[in-house]
Design an enzyme around this catalytic site. Sequence first.
Site, PDB file in Angstrom:
ATOM      1  N   ASP B 397      51.363  62.097  31.527  1.00 35.89           N
ATOM      2  CA  ASP B 397      51.346  60.992  30.581  1.00 35.89           C
ATOM      3  C   ASP B 397      51.665  61.499  29.174  1.00 35.89           C
ATOM      4  OD1 ASP B 397      50.459  58.062  30.405  1.00 35.89           O
ATOM      5  OD2 ASP B 397      49.295  58.997  28.795  1.00 35.89           O
ATOM      6  N   GLU B 426      56.464  61.728  31.480  1.00 36.92           N
ATOM      7  CA  GLU B 426      56.564  60.347  31.023  1.00 36.92           C
ATOM      8  C   GLU B 426      56.794  60.355  29.516  1.00 36.92           C
ATOM      9  OE1 GLU B 426      54.364  56.359  29.812  1.00 36.92           O
ATOM     10  OE2 GLU B 426      53.657  58.370  29.409  1.00 36.92           O
TER      11      GLU B 426
END
Lengths: 683, 683
Positions: B397, B426
């Site tokens: 993330d 990401e």
Amino acid sequence: MTVTTSSAAGTPFGRIPVTKVSPVIEGGAYPAKAAVGEAIPIRATVFREGHDAVNAHVVLTDPSGAERVEPMAPSTPLGFDWWAAEVTLETEGAWTFRVEGWDDPWATWVHNAEIKIPAGIDVALVGTEGKALLEAGARAATEADDDEAATQLQDARAALDSDQQVEDRLEVVLAEDVRAAMATHGPRLLLSPSPEYPVFVDRRTAVFGSWYEFFPRSQGASYDPETQTWVSGTFDSSYERVEAAAAMGFDVIYLPPIHPIGTAFRKGPNNTLTPGPADPGSPWAIGNVEGGHDAIHPDLGDFDSFDRFVAKVKSHGMEVALDFALQASPDHPWVSDHPEWFSARPDGSIAYAENPPKKYQDIFPINFDRDKEGIYAESLRLLKLWMSHGVRIFRVDNPHTKPVDFWAWLLAEVRRTDPDVLFLAEAFTKPAMMHALGKAGFQQGYTYFTWRNEKWELEEYLTELTGESDSFFRPNFFVNTPDILPMYLQTGGRTAFTIRAVLAATLAPTWGVYSGFELFENAPLGQGREEYLDSEKFQYRPRDWSGAEASGQNLNLLLGTLNAIRREHPALQQLRNLHFHHAPNADVVVFSKRAGDDVVLVVVSVDPLNTHESEIVLDMAALGLGTADVFLVHDELTGQTFRWGQRAFVRLTVDDPAHILTLVRPGRRSSGQPSAAPAPEEQ
Amino acid sequence: MTVTTSSAAGTPFGRIPVTKVSPVIEGGAYPAKAAVGEAIPIRATVFREGHDAVNAHVVLTDPSGAERVEPMAPSTPLGFDWWAAEVTLETEGAWTFRVEGWDDPWATWVHNAEIKIPAGIDVALVGTEGKALLEAGARAATEADDDEAATQLQDARAALDSDQQVEDRLEVVLAEDVRAAMATHGPRLLLSPSPEYPVFVDRRTAVFGSWYEFFPRSQGASYDPETQTWVSGTFDSSYERVEAAAAMGFDVIYLPPIHPIGTAFRKGPNNTLTPGPADPGSPWAIGNVEGGHDAIHPDLGDFDSFDRFVAKVKSHGMEVALDFALQASPDHPWVSDHPEWFSARPDGSIAYAENPPKKYQDIFPINFDRDKEGIYAESLRLLKLWMSHGVRIFRVDNPHTKPVDFWAWLLAEVRRTDPDVLFLAEAFTKPAMMHALGKAGFQQGYTYFTWRNEKWELEEYLTELTGESDSFFRPNFFVNTPDILPMYLQTGGRTAFTIRAVLAATLAPTWGVYSGFELFENAPLGQGREEYLDSEKFQYRPRDWSGAEASGQNLNLLLGTLNAIRREHPALQQLRNLHFHHAPNADVVVFSKRAGDDVVLVVVSVDPLNTHESEIVLDMAALGLGTADVFLVHDELTGQTFRWGQRAFVRLTVDDPAHILTLVRPGRRSSGQPSAAPAPEEQ
């Protein structure tokens, strides 16, 4: 656990990543090129994680080891994390540079404060953070003995504690002078250096100079019809040509090889294989019983007369460039003394040069792989010999037929002891080799300019030369050579000679002329051939200079004007500062060069046969002007002055195919302009 | 005198210069990316002085240290000294490669002989030289136990001594098999290696895979209106979704964070700041009194049920990817145990995440500079914990909010012991950072695909992804994520979902779907917003899968078909083999992918609202066909077969906006095609 990063492996990411640093040649294996006083762009991609502010500077280390830091700024197009600085290196020698990315807490604070303070968010906390940063800046300023900045920063810090409105306090802190002081003395955290990359700063002549080439044997040569023999010109009989070159403003006198010329398989006039006894042969067929590359052709003189010649050239503020052609005639002393320096064929004979089915039996190419130590040492010895006689520039014949790693070694050896010695590569070949020679150390190279005559191809080629290859390949724009009489000159008359001279002298900071150009010599060896008829390579070619002068069939005045303009205008003395402007007419080329306040704008037709008119649309920012500015331009060729704006109209004729315009700024007079009064004419 | 070259300095020129080698990442500091079985282009510029022939090969060194040599060939456009080879690396792990340039005396001889022998020049000498080369080749073949080649070369050598006509002798020597034998065994002189450059060969899933994302807490979750409470879904209640994903042919099940969720500043439905007691919070607000990144949310299950879940996924031939989100909720155990892992504000409090004026008080970002050793070690410990529970893929993330050098270290540490573990970044941010993360070790990254909907921007972006960045940035094309409901899907109806699925599944070898996509979920948080209304990030979201199935409001069959086509066709399993073809209609995209004999041709409309017709013009060479060839294409979506040539005509409708065509070659049947008989229809 030890936290190590992969920094040992090469150029990995630091805490603040710094990537795509330029100019970097072959990963830093060879130095990028620069010259004293030249403006060099340093670029890098610098970025970081998250939202905090990143910043960057370049650290320049001069040959003495002293460091200097210059700020970098975000570069256009913005949003790609590109940073740039333009630096000028003032000392000759081996420099290095590194780019350092850093965390800029002051910029982060300013960004946050400008949003939070007006919105009333975290006002006290923002104030506390700001004070800490200003205190750190003041301390650093004090340490750097910058008392003025220290005081400014202390005052700003005090303002944050004052009882003013908070917005007013912020205004004090964000004043221009406080920002400037913090830019210099604010904290630079997480400093992340790129590797150190080399730049070699050559003397000015590496980038800026005007070359004139002639054959001493033709100067003062005379033919005796009775004996059917020639008396060769000599160094001593060449002084008149030296003086003429000086009068035309040239800087470098380039001489073809001056060594004894082979007799075996000697070439006759027009490259024929049947020379007569009086034919002198090609100076590039080097060596006979009288000596090789370390000897002087007895017809030209001896070392004493060569030394006198060098001194004569110097006395006119010029210098001598000598040809360095590593090949031998079959009579060269090397052939008997060092057969191991040549290739042997299976029958034991020495291999002459070939490009099947063509044979060049007058030339034995060197084999650089058979006795590497021997031929390398001999090459260095030869250079040092001529260097000791005052030669500090060598024009290297066909370097692309010798190994690149040989040149890398040889030029590094010379540079180590004599960093002022310059080498021009005469390589007309594919881009990879021409670029490799530049990277390997040649300060200059011949170019494809000779075959770039159309507007679109000039723009494309010059964009490459002044952009992507500018740090490893410096062009020398010869308008002609003894080997190349361009088609363009064969068919375009006097106007073609004018156009090519203007283009070469203004597009490139280094240009060259082979004598005869100014006399409009343009007879080819045959239809579709690019060689000269009766080429001076194979025969004496005395010229009627005074007759040409008297009849006006002489371009010497234009060449002198061009060289004078070049000396007058720093903008024409750099490579990287070229900018093309728009003209809808496909035969009208418009470009400018700018160095500080000095701006030269050139408008030239590339069609020698017709009159061309065109609107031109200037990129005003490239001229240092605003789009609505109106300004005076002075034509250095005609003496006319025009008042121009962003759009102007030009008319270029066969008689006047070019303008070389200098921008006249308020309060500054252009040289050659009689008065700063409003221009009498407009075009 | 010692002749040394500057080879110590970096990547200088060897005897035969080899430059511009690729793929090379940051000068070799990081490995180029490859996957088992993937075709990788190796390129270099290789050239030399003079006229003799140059040649090049690539030396590949596998993880065991074994070397293999593959030939390189001149690459188009010819004349620029570009050489290339396409290599396939079959073993997972750390490879290296180097390009070697060499002097090819056989090629030089062939060139000379073909000119000289017919012209009768130096016939005897040429024969002698040829015999010596063939003898050397025969000796090398014998040493390599290649008896067939040795015999061929001895025969050819003998032919040169025969009493045949000289032209006939030459024909024997230049026969195909002799040339092939000399290509393998002929002398390679002046061998000049480039530096050794690293390539890391990942397992196939690094480049090829279909991802399915869902929230276990929603699977089987139920609301009790009486108590106004939710019963969370669990790992155990998620099996049905695992089976559904398997039925649709997905390879990877990606789970958002499965850890305890913070209660301080917990977000309510639709990112509100006022949650009710039954609101579960965002899984990315990690950590509370029940534990942090090393714990499992008790609502989902425990380590035993997680292990069962992983086993269940594996039993369907799939694997689990887990989210790795390095941030903490204010309740995270790190906050009390390791305050030094966070930033402190001047008042001593821990700094929450901010992007002024926005505050994210539910998230404490990690400070990676305060206790580097501590947080680095903890990060590695966490990864190893989940790896020990069968997780071999992590979806990271927001990696772009953490230092790049942290990732470079962490991923290298993991790769050292567990080279099969993969990381997906990401990072939706600027190119420099996205590229840096790929170079630093992320095997895959999210992309801008989400916002590339027009034909021109798809062509431009895919050309970049499959070309200049293909060796350091591998795209994973998610059609949607819990954070991103693309505008295109909000307005284009079912057809838009079809188009985007076809594009993602065929343009990129790795693609992904966040569950709900197949149900055409497309309600945004508000006008102009790209977030989902009632986002699953902040609330339970059980879905009526069986009802959707019954009503036909389900794209599961298409997703299953796309994944089946992807498995069937190796051409769709590679990144670098994409080629765009011409269609005049600006809404019709045509591209092909080819791997050996397998060719897939995709024709897709990017306009979900209208019918489009277009001629298409195929680049036949890219399909492995001649320009005049006629061939059959089988539409894997509709089962239709068409007979096509270089030009074809297509009609794409709202119901059938795409063709996925496989080329049917003579003697080879495409899967799914009922017969090899001539096609019944033509379009």
